[in-house]
Design a protein around this motif. Structure first.
Motif, PDB file in Angstrom:
ATOM      1  N   THR A   4       0.861  -1.191   0.000  1.00  0.00           N
ATOM      2  CA  THR A   4       0.000   0.000   0.000  1.00  0.00           C
ATOM      3  C   THR A   4       0.894   1.235   0.000  1.00  0.00           C
ATOM      4  N   GLY A   5       0.379   2.322  -0.529  1.00  0.00           N
ATOM      5  CA  GLY A   5       1.169   3.527  -0.677  1.00  0.00           C
ATOM      6  C   GLY A   5       1.392   4.273   0.626  1.00  0.00           C
ATOM      7  N   GLY A   6       2.514   4.952   0.700  1.00  0.00           N
ATOM      8  CA  GLY A   6       2.800   5.789   1.852  1.00  0.00           C
ATOM      9  C   GLY A   6       2.110   7.141   1.746  1.00  0.00           C
ATOM     10  N   ASP A   7       1.964   7.816   2.871  1.00  0.00           N
ATOM     11  CA  ASP A   7       1.316   9.139   2.943  1.00  0.00           C
ATOM     12  C   ASP A   7      -0.115   9.098   2.417  1.00  0.00           C
ATOM     13  N   ARG A   8      -0.766   7.973   2.556  1.00  0.00           N
ATOM     14  CA  ARG A   8      -2.146   7.804   2.107  1.00  0.00           C
ATOM     15  C   ARG A   8      -2.944   7.143   3.231  1.00  0.00           C
ATOM     16  N   ASP A   9      -4.200   6.876   2.969  1.00  0.00           N
ATOM     17  CA  ASP A   9      -5.125   6.310   3.944  1.00  0.00           C
ATOM     18  C   ASP A   9      -4.532   5.070   4.633  1.00  0.00           C
ATOM     19  N   LYS A  10      -4.241   5.190   5.929  1.00  0.00           N
ATOM     20  CA  LYS A  10      -3.643   4.076   6.664  1.00  0.00           C
ATOM     21  C   LYS A  10      -4.662   3.021   7.056  1.00  0.00           C
ATOM     22  N   THR A  11      -5.930   3.399   7.129  1.00  0.00           N
ATOM     23  CA  THR A  11      -6.937   2.439   7.601  1.00  0.00           C
ATOM     24  C   THR A  11      -7.166   1.304   6.626  1.00  0.00           C
ATOM     25  N   ASP A  71      -3.759 -17.984  -2.308  1.00  0.00           N
ATOM     26  CA  ASP A  71      -3.129 -19.063  -1.556  1.00  0.00           C
ATOM     27  C   ASP A  71      -1.899 -18.562  -0.815  1.00  0.00           C
ATOM     28  N   CYS A  72      -1.216 -17.604  -1.432  1.00  0.00           N
ATOM     29  CA  CYS A  72      -0.029 -17.031  -0.789  1.00  0.00           C
ATOM     30  C   CYS A  72       0.059 -15.551  -1.130  1.00  0.00           C
ATOM     31  N   ALA A  73       0.220 -14.728  -0.113  1.00  0.00           N
ATOM     32  CA  ALA A  73       0.377 -13.289  -0.317  1.00  0.00           C
ATOM     33  C   ALA A  73       1.807 -12.890   0.021  1.00  0.00           C
ATOM     34  N   ILE A  74       2.390 -12.063  -0.821  1.00  0.00           N
ATOM     35  CA  ILE A  74       3.713 -11.505  -0.551  1.00  0.00           C
ATOM     36  C   ILE A  74       3.541  -9.997  -0.417  1.00  0.00           C
ATOM     37  N   PHE A  75       3.686  -9.505   0.802  1.00  0.00           N
ATOM     38  CA  PHE A  75       3.512  -8.080   1.057  1.00  0.00           C
ATOM     39  C   PHE A  75       4.843  -7.359   0.830  1.00  0.00           C
ATOM     40  N   THR A  76       4.761  -6.269   0.083  1.00  0.00           N
ATOM     41  CA  THR A  76       5.985  -5.585  -0.313  1.00  0.00           C
ATOM     42  C   THR A  76       5.760  -4.084  -0.381  1.00  0.00           C
ATOM     43  N   SER A  77       6.802  -3.363  -0.729  1.00  0.00           N
ATOM     44  CA  SER A  77       6.718  -1.907  -0.847  1.00  0.00           C
ATOM     45  C   SER A  77       5.971  -1.511  -2.115  1.00  0.00           C
ATOM     46  N   ASP A  78       5.165  -0.474  -2.017  1.00  0.00           N
ATOM     47  CA  ASP A  78       4.437   0.069  -3.166  1.00  0.00           C
ATOM     48  C   ASP A  78       5.140   1.380  -3.538  1.00  0.00           C
ATOM     49  N   ASN A  79       4.507   2.503  -3.309  1.00  0.00           N
ATOM     50  CA  ASN A  79       5.158   3.816  -3.375  1.00  0.00           C
ATOM     51  C   ASN A  79       5.223   4.342  -1.945  1.00  0.00           C
ATOM     52  N   PRO A  80       6.306   4.079  -1.216  1.00  0.00           N
ATOM     53  CA  PRO A  80       6.348   4.480   0.198  1.00  0.00           C
ATOM     54  C   PRO A  80       6.365   5.993   0.392  1.00  0.00           C
ATOM     55  N   ARG A  81       6.732   6.722  -0.651  1.00  0.00           N
ATOM     56  CA  ARG A  81       6.796   8.182  -0.581  1.00  0.00           C
ATOM     57  C   ARG A  81       7.694   8.601   0.591  1.00  0.00           C
ATOM     58  N   THR A  82       7.168   9.325   1.570  1.00  0.00           N
ATOM     59  CA  THR A  82       8.039   9.788   2.654  1.00  0.00           C
ATOM     60  C   THR A  82       8.044   8.859   3.864  1.00  0.00           C
ATOM     61  N   GLU A  83       7.261   7.790   3.827  1.00  0.00           N
ATOM     62  CA  GLU A  83       7.194   6.856   4.963  1.00  0.00           C
ATOM     63  C   GLU A  83       8.250   5.761   4.837  1.00  0.00           C
ATOM     64  N   GLN A  84       8.540   5.132   5.963  1.00  0.00           N
ATOM     65  CA  GLN A  84       9.434   3.986   5.967  1.00  0.00           C
ATOM     66  C   GLN A  84       8.659   2.756   5.469  1.00  0.00           C
ATOM     67  N   PRO A  85       9.168   2.054   4.477  1.00  0.00           N
ATOM     68  CA  PRO A  85       8.445   0.900   3.925  1.00  0.00           C
ATOM     69  C   PRO A  85       8.038  -0.139   4.963  1.00  0.00           C
ATOM     70  N   MET A  86       8.922  -0.442   5.901  1.00  0.00           N
ATOM     71  CA  MET A  86       8.589  -1.475   6.888  1.00  0.00           C
ATOM     72  C   MET A  86       7.494  -1.015   7.838  1.00  0.00           C
ATOM     73  N   GLY A 109      -1.442  -3.112  -7.430  1.00  0.00           N
ATOM     74  CA  GLY A 109      -1.219  -1.824  -6.785  1.00  0.00           C
ATOM     75  C   GLY A 109      -0.661  -0.721  -7.646  1.00  0.00           C
ATOM     76  N   LYS A 110       0.230  -1.066  -8.614  1.00  0.00           N
ATOM     77  CA  LYS A 110       0.885  -0.019  -9.385  1.00  0.00           C
ATOM     78  C   LYS A 110       0.480  -0.025 -10.852  1.00  0.00           C
ATOM     79  N   GLY A 111       0.067  -1.147 -11.366  1.00  0.00           N
ATOM     80  CA  GLY A 111      -0.467  -1.209 -12.717  1.00  0.00           C
ATOM     81  C   GLY A 111       0.437  -0.612 -13.777  1.00  0.00           C
ATOM     82  N   HIS A 112      -0.023   0.465 -14.410  1.00  0.00           N
ATOM     83  CA  HIS A 112       0.689   1.101 -15.509  1.00  0.00           C
ATOM     84  C   HIS A 112       1.879   1.941 -15.054  1.00  0.00           C
ATOM     85  N   GLU A 113       1.980   2.236 -13.765  1.00  0.00           N
ATOM     86  CA  GLU A 113       3.028   3.130 -13.284  1.00  0.00           C
ATOM     87  C   GLU A 113       4.410   2.579 -13.616  1.00  0.00           C
TER      88      GLU A 113
END
Length: 491
Positions: free
Chosen positions: A382-389, A403-418, A460-464
């Motif tokens: 999920t993107g940083g500096d956006r809706d956290k809820t 069956d398996c999800a791999i959570f990773t960085s999207d556009n963290p912007r100014t936030e820390q990815p972790m 999450g990022k599609g065409h970006e």
């Protein structure tokens, strides 16, 4: 253009001196660096920069007119126009400067949480098939005919918007289609635009970093429909609403114009019957008040049926023949980054999609489940500096439908990815996931797991074609990374 004509749309303003009826301005800018001799500079208070601090720079570059929210000293040969709100004034003076270009062609606005981009591209294809010259303004690009222009926001600022519409008028565009964001509506970017048809796709949780709650988000969306006006003109206006979305009832109350509905389950003016979804696409009957036609499309997923219905409903209101609509829709091969399949000769599927809300992610994963032969892997963040809820909601959807999800960085912007990833996984009861902060490594890992018949969704990022980290956009395209990885793997 005469300055008094440009200011004619502002009811009240103060000046430092009487404006000569012969005074002209050459251009309008918000960026003092673009000012040339004889231009008007309008000082906008942004989120990080206040344009008022650049007034002296604008004057040094040749500005002869300053529009601001505060009285300040300027040279005697410079007009200072003081208004209550320069952001609102920007929209009105921009429209006036370009002589209200949207009154010269048909303008269609599409708003909603999901489906805006696909709906606009379907509409563009339909009107081009109908031999009309088209314009398009959306998330990915602006187009005038076949000429492509880059865009920075889903809804460009009012000045850029009116400038683009003026180019469309000059190039004799007949129909323009644009995505209209809630943010753009709320801050008045589309003020001064003469919409003829407003389309509502759907509403689900998004942008709560900007809107205080879902009611406020919906309120912003209704502005497109109230903007259609209350009078019935020679130029007809319509609201096109999704009958299956409960929020359409609220939107319907916000417009005085005729309403046309589309849907699958609830009673609607235009609807889909005999739906069949397969690995090759969707087939269904498009039923209208006049006739019906069977569509065989390469689009996948029920959400795309809604997008097609929205576009078809709008085209019918513009008196496009049903046969033309069918021909155009069946000829579309897909939209970049929207359920886009990445091919490298592999024996499993890799799909890249822009899904970045819980609802859109669920829609895409449910579609994948309909044709997946074996396991489903999803790479998502999920993107940083956006809706956290929505972060834990995205994680919950991913683990429920894959069956398996791999959570990773999207556009963290100014936030820390972790920190973002911890928000996603905090309290998550499921165990069918792993966390890989590096997005390239996450994609590589998912592909390393894949075997015959599996499906990998990279969401999450599609065409970006970038990843924004600490305010810097780095080259990064999910599609290229996936293809390169598959080729290195030997497919």
């Amino acid at each position: 253009m005469l300055l008094l004509d440009v200011l004619s749309t502002i009811p009240f303003y103060q000046t430092n001196q009487t404006i000569s009826k012969h005074t002209e301005i050459n251009d309008i800018h918000m960026d003092h660096r673009r000012i040339q001799e004889g231009d008007l500079f309008i000082a906008i208070r942004g989120y990080t920069v206040d344009g008022h601090t650049f007034i002296s720079g604008a004057i040094a570059n040749g500005a002869t007119v300053i529009v601001a929210e505060e009285v300040m000293p300027v040279p005697e040969d410079v007009y200072l126009i003081t208004v209550a709100d320069t952001t609102r004034a920007l929209a009105s003076v921009s429209a006036a400067f370009y002589q209200f270009p949207t009154t010269y062609f048909s303008l269609i606005g599409v708003t909603g949480t999901n489906g805006k981009t696909t709906t606009t591209y379907i509409l563009e294809s339909i009107f081009q098939e109908h031999q009309e010259k088209t314009g398009l303004i959306g998330t990915m690009q602006a187009k005038i005919g076949q000429d492509i222009l880059p865009v920075q926001n889903t809804t460009p600022d009012a000045l850029e918007l009116q400038r683009t519409f003026n180019q469309m008028r000059e190039k004799e565009v007949e129909t323009a289609v644009m995505e209209v964001s809630s943010h753009g509506l709320d801050i008045g970017r589309v003020n001064g635009c003469d919409f003829d048809i407003a389309i509502f796709t759907n509403l689900s949780q998004d942008h709560l970093d900007y809107h205080k709650d879902m009611d406020d988000y919906l309120r912003a969306k209704t502005l497109l429909f109230t903007g259609l006006g209350t009078a019935y003109h020679e130029k007809p206006k319509y609201a096109v609403l999704n009958a299956d979305d409960q929020h359409s009832k609220t939107i319907a109350k916000s417009t005085a114009q005729p309403i046309v509905t589309y849907g699958i389950y609830e009673k609607a003016d235009i609807y889909a019957e005999r739906i069949h979804q397969g690995i090759k696409g969707i087939t269904f009957d498009l039923v209208t008040p006049f006739d019906r036609v069977t569509l065989e499309t390469s689009f996948m997923g029920q959400f795309n049926i809604y997008n097609i219905l929205a576009a078809a409903s709008t085209a019918l209101l513009r008196e496009v023949p049903l046969g033309t609509i069918k021909w155009a829709i069946e000829g579309i091969q897909g939209v970049a980054g929207r359920f886009e399949q990445v091919e490298a000769g592999q024996n499993y599927a890799v799909i890249v999609d822009y899904a970045h809300t819980p609802d859109s992610l669920q829609n895409v994963l449910e579609t994948v489940k309909e044709f997946a032969e074996r396991k489903i892997y999803v790479v998502v963040g999920t993107g940083g500096d956006r809706d956290k809820t929505k972060r834990p909601q995205m994680a919950a959807v991913a683990t429920e439908f894959a069956d398996c999800a791999i959570f990773t960085s999207d556009n963290p912007r100014t936030e820390q990815p972790m920190a973002i990833l911890n928000d996603m996984t905090d309290g998550l009861p499921a165990e069918n996931y792993e966390v890989i902060e590096n997005r390239k490594k996450a994609i590589e890992t998912a592909i390393s797991y894949a075997t015959t018949g599996d499906v990998i969704l990279i969401a999450g990022k599609g065409h970006e074609a970038y990843q924004e980290i600490h305010g810097v956009k780095h080259d990064f395209d999910d599609r290229l990374i996936a293809k390169e990885t598959m080729l290195q793997k030997g497919k």
